[in-house]
Scaffold this motif. Structure first.
Motif, PDB file in Angstrom:
ATOM      1  N   ALA A 170       0.828  -1.208   0.000  1.00  0.00           N
ATOM      2  CA  ALA A 170       0.000   0.000   0.000  1.00  0.00           C
ATOM      3  C   ALA A 170       0.862   1.258   0.000  1.00  0.00           C
ATOM      4  O   ALA A 170       0.615   2.204  -0.772  1.00  0.00           O
ATOM      5  CB  ALA A 170      -0.941  -0.002   1.206  1.00  0.00           C
ATOM      6  N   TYR A 171       1.889   1.279   0.840  1.00  0.00           N
ATOM      7  CA  TYR A 171       2.741   2.470   0.880  1.00  0.00           C
ATOM      8  C   TYR A 171       3.632   2.535  -0.359  1.00  0.00           C
ATOM      9  O   TYR A 171       3.944   3.638  -0.848  1.00  0.00           O
ATOM     10  CB  TYR A 171       3.603   2.493   2.140  1.00  0.00           C
ATOM     11  CG  TYR A 171       4.285   3.829   2.315  1.00  0.00           C
ATOM     12  CD1 TYR A 171       3.583   4.939   2.794  1.00  0.00           C
ATOM     13  CD2 TYR A 171       5.620   4.003   1.946  1.00  0.00           C
ATOM     14  CE1 TYR A 171       4.190   6.176   2.910  1.00  0.00           C
ATOM     15  CE2 TYR A 171       6.240   5.240   2.066  1.00  0.00           C
ATOM     16  CZ  TYR A 171       5.521   6.318   2.553  1.00  0.00           C
ATOM     17  OH  TYR A 171       6.133   7.550   2.653  1.00  0.00           O
ATOM     18  N   MET A 172       4.026   1.410  -0.900  1.00  0.00           N
ATOM     19  CA  MET A 172       4.824   1.400  -2.116  1.00  0.00           C
ATOM     20  C   MET A 172       4.044   2.017  -3.280  1.00  0.00           C
ATOM     21  O   MET A 172       4.591   2.807  -4.073  1.00  0.00           O
ATOM     22  CB  MET A 172       5.243  -0.032  -2.437  1.00  0.00           C
ATOM     23  CG  MET A 172       6.206  -0.169  -3.596  1.00  0.00           C
ATOM     24  SD  MET A 172       6.831  -1.872  -3.740  1.00  0.00           S
ATOM     25  CE  MET A 172       8.150  -1.838  -2.517  1.00  0.00           C
ATOM     26  N   ILE A 173       2.769   1.673  -3.381  1.00  0.00           N
ATOM     27  CA  ILE A 173       1.917   2.252  -4.423  1.00  0.00           C
ATOM     28  C   ILE A 173       1.766   3.758  -4.208  1.00  0.00           C
ATOM     29  O   ILE A 173       1.837   4.551  -5.154  1.00  0.00           O
ATOM     30  CB  ILE A 173       0.548   1.543  -4.435  1.00  0.00           C
ATOM     31  CG1 ILE A 173       0.707   0.110  -4.962  1.00  0.00           C
ATOM     32  CG2 ILE A 173      -0.471   2.320  -5.257  1.00  0.00           C
ATOM     33  CD1 ILE A 173      -0.512  -0.758  -4.786  1.00  0.00           C
ATOM     34  N   HIS A 174       1.575   4.147  -2.952  1.00  0.00           N
ATOM     35  CA  HIS A 174       1.479   5.583  -2.632  1.00  0.00           C
ATOM     36  C   HIS A 174       2.761   6.312  -3.019  1.00  0.00           C
ATOM     37  O   HIS A 174       2.720   7.405  -3.634  1.00  0.00           O
ATOM     38  CB  HIS A 174       1.200   5.763  -1.140  1.00  0.00           C
ATOM     39  CG  HIS A 174       1.332   7.174  -0.664  1.00  0.00           C
ATOM     40  ND1 HIS A 174       0.373   8.143  -0.922  1.00  0.00           N
ATOM     41  CD2 HIS A 174       2.328   7.786   0.052  1.00  0.00           C
ATOM     42  CE1 HIS A 174       0.768   9.299  -0.388  1.00  0.00           C
ATOM     43  NE2 HIS A 174       1.941   9.104   0.203  1.00  0.00           N
ATOM     44  N   ALA A 175       3.908   5.712  -2.690  1.00  0.00           N
ATOM     45  CA  ALA A 175       5.184   6.355  -3.018  1.00  0.00           C
ATOM     46  C   ALA A 175       5.399   6.427  -4.526  1.00  0.00           C
ATOM     47  O   ALA A 175       5.955   7.405  -5.040  1.00  0.00           O
ATOM     48  CB  ALA A 175       6.325   5.590  -2.343  1.00  0.00           C
ATOM     49  N   TRP A 176       4.978   5.409  -5.246  1.00  0.00           N
ATOM     50  CA  TRP A 176       5.097   5.416  -6.710  1.00  0.00           C
ATOM     51  C   TRP A 176       4.249   6.536  -7.314  1.00  0.00           C
ATOM     52  O   TRP A 176       4.714   7.271  -8.196  1.00  0.00           O
ATOM     53  CB  TRP A 176       4.684   4.061  -7.261  1.00  0.00           C
ATOM     54  CG  TRP A 176       4.804   3.933  -8.750  1.00  0.00           C
ATOM     55  CD1 TRP A 176       3.854   4.219  -9.680  1.00  0.00           C
ATOM     56  CD2 TRP A 176       5.950   3.489  -9.493  1.00  0.00           C
ATOM     57  NE1 TRP A 176       4.315   3.987 -10.943  1.00  0.00           N
ATOM     58  CE2 TRP A 176       5.606   3.532 -10.857  1.00  0.00           C
ATOM     59  CE3 TRP A 176       7.223   3.055  -9.122  1.00  0.00           C
ATOM     60  CZ2 TRP A 176       6.502   3.150 -11.878  1.00  0.00           C
ATOM     61  CZ3 TRP A 176       8.112   2.682 -10.122  1.00  0.00           C
ATOM     62  CH2 TRP A 176       7.755   2.733 -11.475  1.00  0.00           C
TER      63      TRP A 176
END
Length: 494
Positions: free
Chosen positions: A344-350
């Protein structure tokens, strides 16, 4: 269920003393247990006395303790809940060791309740005594010996928490016979403090995740390599994995334990990797410049030679178990956390990147992958005179698909007189096609099924396969379908 037992509140301690059997049953209820698998013995009779005085927890009587463990594993895998097995002391618990080790290796949450000789006889070579804690220490996530009735409920509650938290696994609670016969006060789950020594990180370090995303943005030959940790994290992790693959355009492969996290019909799917994996997946692993491993522990069936595994790539490893990171394969960025939270945070960071990377930079990589796909590594040729295993599975899938079946497999090749892996690795070079594990004589499995009251079916002709599968589906009892597969000699007769 009648009497005082029916009035116990799942969140309120009892106002009367309960015996050990009653405490065990109430603890199971309060942890949401509805089904248990077990085999009785003298050391656990107080529990069985209570099981047969109530109806809200269903007990399945197995014929061997190893079967109880594997049944609990299957239950956990198919329901997402903690499986429960109940065994007696001595040979009862030693028979459970194989299932416990299997659950540990595959990260399956089960709680094993085992009986033990009375506390004053522990260490005295009493009847059916064994060092249960010592024997099961290496094959469980944690184990307990309950030394007093007042610790029984608290220990069971903690066992369930440990089994399901972090990287799931088996937990054993060893209960001496005198503890089960004693009386004590029941303690509800919400009154039991968490163990301070076991608080697995869930979120993942945000700085490490942003650093990982920076590597992903620069990659030209990336691959996402998933394992059972994505499955264990739940449906949200699988959904987020698909979202990440769509956003980035990265190809996706997985271990056997990770199958299903990304759909086999998805455009980014390279099929399974490893010893029996696809050509395109294994070639992509060898030639990628960035690997994002999510919930995969780099086991030896996926990686036979660590120093040759993806030698020219940067590696990111995401795992809820800190001990799995850098365990077999050195990585550039290790992120401890639950797959769903980290994704979830990886998608947000992307999405937060100042410039979202264009997927066009991956065109040459996908061209290379598409070339590898032309090898058709899972293709096979059907036979008229014998059933190929791929054909059997294809027809099974086609005819059972409307029923939303659960398929369980093992590593053999369905029925060819050989254990599959032993045959592959131990072939005798005498031209016979037989290995050291060749079974010259096997029982009539259809008659064996009938002896147990099931339906026995047999098929060894491709022309009869569909009819036998449909007969299996229409049966009103359990069915053992003996599908005789092509032997090595059959495949040479093409």
């Amino acid at each position: 269920m009648t009497g005082e037992k029916a009035n116990l509140s799942p969140n309120t301690p009892s106002d009367r003393l309960l015996n050990g059997g009653e405490i065990v049953l109430q603890a199971l209820r309060d942890n949401g247990v509805e089904h248990i698998f077990g085999y009785p013995g003298a050391a656990v009779l107080p529990i069985y006395d209570e099981i047969f005085q109530q109806e809200d927890i269903k007990h399945f009587l197995v014929r061997h303790e190893q079967g109880a463990g594997h049944a609990a594993e299957g239950y956990a895998r198919s329901t997402g809940r903690v499986g429960v097995m109940l065994v007696t002391s001595g040979p009862g618990v030693t028979n459970a060791v194989t299932a416990l080790q299997d659950a540990l290796m595959d990260s399956i949450p089960i709680v094993c309740l085992s009986g033990q000789v009375p506390t004053n006889l522990i260490g005295m070579d009493a009847f059916q005594e064994c060092d249960t804690v010592g024997i099961t220490r290496p094959c469980t996530k944690h184990n307990f010996l309950v030394n007093h009735i007042d610790n029984l409920a608290k220990t069971i509650h903690r066992a369930f928490r440990i089994a399901a938290a972090g990287r799931p696994g088996p937990v054993l609670v060893d209960m001496p016979k005198d503890v089960l016969f004693a009386s004590g006060t029941y303690v509800a789950p919400d009154k039991v403090a968490l163990l301070p020594s076991y608080q697995p990180a869930m979120q993942g370090d945000q700085n490490a995740i942003r650093a990982a995303v920076a590597l992903m943005a620069e990659a030209r030959r990336p691959i996402i390599y998933t394992g059972g940790g994505v499955i264990n994290s739940g449906p949200e992790a699988s959904r987020l994995l698909r979202e990440l693959a769509d956003l980035t355009g990265f190809p996706v492969t997985s271990t056997v334990m990770g199958l299903g996290a990304y759909p086999a019909t998805g455009p980014n799917w390279l099929r399974v990797a490893g010893q029996n994996g696809s050509h395109e997946a294994n070639m992509a692993i060898g030639e990628c410049d960035l690997m994002i491993a999510i919930g995969a522990r780099f086991d030896d069936l996926a990686i036979s030679r660590v120093h040759e595994f993806s030698p020219n790539s940067k590696k990111i490893q995401i795992d809820i178990d800190a001990s799995s990171i850098n365990k077999r394969v050195p990585v550039d960025i290790g992120i401890q956390g639950d797959a769903a939270h980290v994704l979830a945070y990886m998608i947000h960071a992307w999405r937060s990147l100042s410039t979202v990377p264009d997927q066009k930079r991956l065109r040459a990589w996908w061209t290379q992958i598409d070339h590898s796909r032309t090898h058709h590594s899972f293709s096979y040729q059907r036979l008229d005179h014998a059933i190929m295993p791929q054909h059997a599975l294809e027809r099974l899938h086609a005819l059972t698909k409307p029923y939303d079946p659960i398929i369980a497999t093992e590593i053999g090749h369905l029925s060819d007189e050989h254990p599959g892996m032993t045959r592959e690795w131990g072939q005798v070079p005498d031209g016979s096609g037989r290995s050291r594990s060749y079974s010259a004589s096997l029982p009539d499995f259809t008659k064996l099924a009938e002896a147990y009251g099931a339906v026995g079916l047999h098929c060894e002709s491709p022309s009869e396969l569909d009819a036998r599968i449909e007969e299996m589906i229409d049966a009103d009892r359990p069915v053992l379908f003996h599908c005789r597969l092509a032997r090595l000699a059959d495949t040479l007769r093409q």
